[in-house]
Design an enzyme around this catalytic site. Structure first.
Site, PDB file in Angstrom:
ATOM      1  N   ASP A  92       0.861  -1.185   0.000  1.00  0.00           N
ATOM      2  CA  ASP A  92       0.000   0.000   0.000  1.00  0.00           C
ATOM      3  C   ASP A  92       0.897   1.233   0.000  1.00  0.00           C
ATOM      4  OD1 ASP A  92      -2.349   1.438  -0.105  1.00  0.00           O
ATOM      5  OD2 ASP A  92      -3.083   0.799   1.845  1.00  0.00           O
ATOM      6  N   ASP A  93       0.332   2.365  -0.375  1.00  0.00           N
ATOM      7  CA  ASP A  93       1.103   3.605  -0.377  1.00  0.00           C
ATOM      8  C   ASP A  93       1.324   4.111   1.038  1.00  0.00           C
ATOM      9  OD1 ASP A  93      -1.618   4.193  -0.042  1.00  0.00           O
ATOM     10  OD2 ASP A  93      -1.567   6.004  -1.275  1.00  0.00           O
ATOM     11  N   ASP A  96      -2.376   4.696   7.634  1.00  0.00           N
ATOM     12  CA  ASP A  96      -2.742   5.893   8.379  1.00  0.00           C
ATOM     13  C   ASP A  96      -3.237   5.499   9.765  1.00  0.00           C
ATOM     14  OD1 ASP A  96      -3.908   8.274   9.344  1.00  0.00           O
ATOM     15  OD2 ASP A  96      -4.518   8.924   7.361  1.00  0.00           O
TER      16      ASP A  96
END
Length: 162
Positions: A92-93, A96
């Site tokens: 994933d980028d 969070d």
């Protein structure tokens, strides 16, 4: 969660993203993976770059929606996979709050999970990340930005004076 929680901004250019993904690949070079599972949408581009750098040809996706621009809402799993992640690289980028990461970890508990960027709340859920950023930082990714003409300063000032 709303956009009001962001007090810092971090803009990532295409060049910076590519450099960061390559740096992450240096940490993964000694491992062999059956394939890559990209978490869409943010993980698609890093997964493609990683696939190129590690010469991995088998790529799948887990499709999850948890954001509407800067507002995090409910988790909508649109597509999963039919294995437990054994031997796979999960990409994933960004991690969070960990909401998406937790759901994907449950789907693929044996995958090696990497992100390019990580915030403190989600960081414990990934095996590796390249860059840690503050929880109150909004990361502006290059696929969310456009290039626009900016009028020369002198013309901006003159048009205000008219």
């Amino acid at each position: 969660m709303s956009a009001n929680r962001y007090h810092q901004h971090f803009t990532v250019s295409w060049d910076q993203l590519h450099r960061d993904v390559r740096a992450l690949c240096h940490q993964l070079i000694e491992r062999d993976f059956k394939g890559i599972v990209a978490i869409t949408r943010g993980g698609l581009i890093p997964a493609a770059l990683i696939a190129r750098e590690l010469n991995v040809r088998l790529i799948d996706t887990v499709c999850i929606k948890s954001y509407d621009h800067m507002d995090q809402g409910g988790l909508d799993v649109m597509k999963g996979v039919d294995h437990d992640g054994e031997g796979w690289l999960l990409v994933d980028d960004l991690v969070d709050t960990g909401k998406t990461a937790r759901a994907v970890r449950n789907m693929l508990p044996k995958a090696h999970f990497v992100t390019v960027y990580a915030k403190p709340e989600g960081r414990p859920l990934v095996d590796q990340c390249l860059t840690e950023v503050a929880q109150d930082c909004w990361i502006q990714f290059p696929w969310d930005m456009g290039i626009a003409y900016v009028e020369p300063l002198v013309d901006q000032v003159r048009s205000q004076d008219r």
